[in-house]
Design a protein around this motif. Sequence first.
Motif, PDB file in Angstrom:
ATOM      1  N   GLU A  70      39.129 -27.135  54.682  1.00 57.15           N
ATOM      2  CA  GLU A  70      37.778 -26.977  54.368  1.00 57.15           C
ATOM      3  C   GLU A  70      38.050 -26.415  52.238  1.00 57.15           C
ATOM      4  O   GLU A  70      37.006 -26.487  51.885  1.00 57.15           O
ATOM      5  N   LYS A  71      39.115 -25.276  52.809  1.00 61.78           N
ATOM      6  CA  LYS A  71      39.519 -24.605  51.147  1.00 61.78           C
ATOM      7  C   LYS A  71      39.327 -25.575  50.237  1.00 61.78           C
ATOM      8  O   LYS A  71      38.473 -25.527  49.477  1.00 61.78           O
ATOM      9  N   TRP A  72      40.452 -27.191  50.378  1.00 61.74           N
ATOM     10  CA  TRP A  72      39.740 -28.129  49.587  1.00 61.74           C
ATOM     11  C   TRP A  72      38.924 -28.532  49.159  1.00 61.74           C
ATOM     12  O   TRP A  72      38.666 -29.112  48.019  1.00 61.74           O
ATOM     13  N   ARG A  73      38.113 -29.454  50.559  1.00 64.10           N
ATOM     14  CA  ARG A  73      36.668 -28.986  50.365  1.00 64.10           C
ATOM     15  C   ARG A  73      36.243 -28.833  49.639  1.00 64.10           C
ATOM     16  O   ARG A  73      35.543 -29.637  48.673  1.00 64.10           O
ATOM     17  N   ASN A  74      36.026 -27.735  49.173  1.00 71.70           N
ATOM     18  CA  ASN A  74      35.068 -26.787  48.729  1.00 71.70           C
ATOM     19  C   ASN A  74      35.523 -27.065  47.473  1.00 71.70           C
ATOM     20  O   ASN A  74      34.803 -26.733  46.187  1.00 71.70           O
ATOM     21  N   PHE A  75      36.691 -26.835  47.203  1.00 70.95           N
ATOM     22  CA  PHE A  75      37.722 -26.336  45.851  1.00 70.95           C
ATOM     23  C   PHE A  75      37.273 -27.936  44.099  1.00 70.95           C
ATOM     24  O   PHE A  75      37.243 -28.609  43.813  1.00 70.95           O
ATOM     25  N   ILE A  76      37.305 -29.696  45.607  1.00 72.72           N
ATOM     26  CA  ILE A  76      37.217 -30.630  45.688  1.00 72.72           C
ATOM     27  C   ILE A  76      35.760 -31.191  44.675  1.00 72.72           C
ATOM     28  O   ILE A  76      35.533 -31.489  43.807  1.00 72.72           O
ATOM     29  N   THR A  77      35.308 -30.898  45.100  1.00 68.56           N
ATOM     30  CA  THR A  77      33.421 -31.177  45.594  1.00 68.56           C
ATOM     31  C   THR A  77      33.035 -29.974  43.781  1.00 68.56           C
ATOM     32  O   THR A  77      32.027 -30.601  43.365  1.00 68.56           O
TER      33      THR A  77
ATOM     34  N   GLN B  64      43.191 -33.740  44.464  1.00 69.86           N
ATOM     35  CA  GLN B  64      44.501 -32.995  44.721  1.00 69.86           C
ATOM     36  C   GLN B  64      45.538 -33.538  44.424  1.00 69.86           C
ATOM     37  O   GLN B  64      46.492 -33.023  43.726  1.00 69.86           O
ATOM     38  N   PHE B  65      46.038 -34.981  43.736  1.00 72.78           N
ATOM     39  CA  PHE B  65      46.771 -35.700  43.368  1.00 72.78           C
ATOM     40  C   PHE B  65      46.947 -35.176  41.736  1.00 72.78           C
ATOM     41  O   PHE B  65      48.185 -33.995  41.496  1.00 72.78           O
ATOM     42  N   TYR B  66      45.476 -34.655  41.191  1.00 71.25           N
ATOM     43  CA  TYR B  66      45.956 -34.285  40.171  1.00 71.25           C
ATOM     44  C   TYR B  66      46.350 -32.418  39.840  1.00 71.25           C
ATOM     45  O   TYR B  66      47.089 -32.833  38.659  1.00 71.25           O
TER      46      TYR B  66
ATOM     47  N   ALA C 290      44.534 -23.964  36.130  1.00 71.09           N
ATOM     48  CA  ALA C 290      43.816 -22.469  36.188  1.00 71.09           C
ATOM     49  C   ALA C 290      43.082 -22.691  37.458  1.00 71.09           C
ATOM     50  O   ALA C 290      43.256 -22.103  38.018  1.00 71.09           O
ATOM     51  N   ASP C 291      42.800 -23.603  37.701  1.00 70.28           N
ATOM     52  CA  ASP C 291      42.118 -23.587  38.953  1.00 70.28           C
ATOM     53  C   ASP C 291      42.759 -23.443  40.068  1.00 70.28           C
ATOM     54  O   ASP C 291      42.550 -23.080  41.696  1.00 70.28           O
ATOM     55  N   PHE C 292      43.227 -24.427  40.009  1.00 68.70           N
ATOM     56  CA  PHE C 292      44.377 -24.130  41.608  1.00 68.70           C
ATOM     57  C   PHE C 292      45.538 -23.534  41.479  1.00 68.70           C
ATOM     58  O   PHE C 292      45.228 -22.547  42.992  1.00 68.70           O
ATOM     59  N   LYS C 293      46.179 -22.759  40.441  1.00 65.64           N
ATOM     60  CA  LYS C 293      46.665 -22.051  40.990  1.00 65.64           C
ATOM     61  C   LYS C 293      46.501 -20.861  41.121  1.00 65.64           C
ATOM     62  O   LYS C 293      46.549 -19.735  42.178  1.00 65.64           O
ATOM     63  N   ASP C 294      44.634 -20.261  40.705  1.00 69.42           N
ATOM     64  CA  ASP C 294      44.130 -19.157  41.591  1.00 69.42           C
ATOM     65  C   ASP C 294      43.621 -19.463  42.683  1.00 69.42           C
ATOM     66  O   ASP C 294      44.059 -18.493  43.309  1.00 69.42           O
ATOM     67  N   ASN C 295      43.279 -20.707  43.030  1.00 69.23           N
ATOM     68  CA  ASN C 295      42.858 -20.834  44.553  1.00 69.23           C
ATOM     69  C   ASN C 295      43.863 -21.458  45.469  1.00 69.23           C
ATOM     70  O   ASN C 295      43.950 -21.282  46.908  1.00 69.23           O
ATOM     71  N   PHE C 296      45.284 -21.986  44.822  1.00 68.22           N
ATOM     72  CA  PHE C 296      46.329 -21.880  46.073  1.00 68.22           C
ATOM     73  C   PHE C 296      47.889 -22.010  45.579  1.00 68.22           C
ATOM     74  O   PHE C 296      47.988 -22.613  45.330  1.00 68.22           O
ATOM     75  N   PRO C 297      48.186 -20.434  45.347  1.00 67.57           N
ATOM     76  CA  PRO C 297      48.863 -19.565  44.754  1.00 67.57           C
ATOM     77  C   PRO C 297      49.969 -19.640  45.513  1.00 67.57           C
ATOM     78  O   PRO C 297      50.931 -19.242  45.447  1.00 67.57           O
ATOM     79  N   HIS C 298      49.717 -20.046  46.616  1.00 66.64           N
ATOM     80  CA  HIS C 298      50.713 -20.123  47.547  1.00 66.64           C
ATOM     81  C   HIS C 298      51.841 -21.674  47.821  1.00 66.64           C
ATOM     82  O   HIS C 298      53.032 -22.175  48.218  1.00 66.64           O
ATOM     83  N   ILE C 299      51.059 -22.667  47.265  1.00 64.87           N
ATOM     84  CA  ILE C 299      51.498 -23.991  47.732  1.00 64.87           C
ATOM     85  C   ILE C 299      52.580 -24.096  46.464  1.00 64.87           C
ATOM     86  O   ILE C 299      52.733 -24.132  44.933  1.00 64.87           O
TER      87      ILE C 299
ATOM     88  N   GLU D 281      50.100 -32.701  40.490  1.00 72.39           N
ATOM     89  CA  GLU D 281      51.179 -33.519  39.815  1.00 72.39           C
ATOM     90  C   GLU D 281      50.693 -32.643  38.047  1.00 72.39           C
ATOM     91  O   GLU D 281      51.778 -32.934  37.019  1.00 72.39           O
ATOM     92  N   ILE D 282      49.138 -32.475  38.016  1.00 73.55           N
ATOM     93  CA  ILE D 282      49.829 -31.619  36.186  1.00 73.55           C
ATOM     94  C   ILE D 282      49.994 -30.698  37.108  1.00 73.55           C
ATOM     95  O   ILE D 282      51.370 -29.873  35.628  1.00 73.55           O
ATOM     96  N   ALA D 283      50.290 -29.707  38.090  1.00 71.19           N
ATOM     97  CA  ALA D 283      51.971 -28.933  37.925  1.00 71.19           C
ATOM     98  C   ALA D 283      52.741 -28.927  38.138  1.00 71.19           C
ATOM     99  O   ALA D 283      53.578 -28.176  36.677  1.00 71.19           O
ATOM    100  N   ARG D 284      53.203 -30.125  38.075  1.00 69.45           N
ATOM    101  CA  ARG D 284      54.191 -30.356  38.309  1.00 69.45           C
ATOM    102  C   ARG D 284      54.696 -30.839  36.796  1.00 69.45           C
ATOM    103  O   ARG D 284      56.103 -30.408  36.119  1.00 69.45           O
ATOM    104  N   ASN D 285      54.340 -31.301  36.150  1.00 72.55           N
ATOM    105  CA  ASN D 285      54.194 -32.089  34.785  1.00 72.55           C
ATOM    106  C   ASN D 285      53.975 -30.866  33.897  1.00 72.55           C
ATOM    107  O   ASN D 285      54.939 -30.361  33.178  1.00 72.55           O
ATOM    108  N   LYS D 286      53.382 -29.542  34.116  1.00 69.15           N
ATOM    109  CA  LYS D 286      53.370 -28.147  33.265  1.00 69.15           C
ATOM    110  C   LYS D 286      54.389 -27.616  33.358  1.00 69.15           C
ATOM    111  O   LYS D 286      55.498 -27.228  32.267  1.00 69.15           O
ATOM    112  N   LEU D 287      55.203 -27.386  34.483  1.00 66.36           N
ATOM    113  CA  LEU D 287      56.523 -26.816  34.500  1.00 66.36           C
ATOM    114  C   LEU D 287      57.640 -27.187  34.682  1.00 66.36           C
ATOM    115  O   LEU D 287      58.934 -27.247  34.596  1.00 66.36           O
ATOM    116  N   GLY D 288      57.295 -28.864  34.295  1.00 73.31           N
ATOM    117  CA  GLY D 288      58.562 -29.727  33.733  1.00 73.31           C
ATOM    118  C   GLY D 288      59.372 -30.554  34.905  1.00 73.31           C
ATOM    119  O   GLY D 288      60.487 -31.176  34.271  1.00 73.31           O
TER     120      GLY D 288
END
Length: 143
Positions: A79-86, A121-123, A53-62, A126-133
Amino acid sequence: MPLPSADELEQLEEIEKQWAVKAMHHAETYYNLLECVECTKLPLTRIDDELYADFKDNFPHINVEKLDEEWFKTPEAKEKWRNFITKYEKKVNDYNFGSLLRKDYRLGYTEENTMFAMRTQFYCIEIARNKLGLNKIVYKGTS
């Protein structure tokens, strides 16, 4: 700043080799799991839903189908990923470890199809890929 000594360079090279072995082992283990567990039933962390959910909210364009490695290398993306990952330092094991990530979900881990990523980032990808099948393409099922 002085240049590292020969001994220090050898130690750095050894650390880099150890990281590469660990990252490759993680990638191989994950891919083997995808081959024998249907991806929509494969949890990667105890907080998959929160990360997704957080990934989709923060990186909808990926586009998780085919990653744009060059975008990940931009100062803005870093920078955006650094803030997210922290945010996940206390929630995700090895949250900032280096990992190998497939750029195109349809292909395996090859030199051309692999990029460096942080574990969080990997998670997320890959979580998105798994949830989307998407990773069903790897699944071999039971023989």
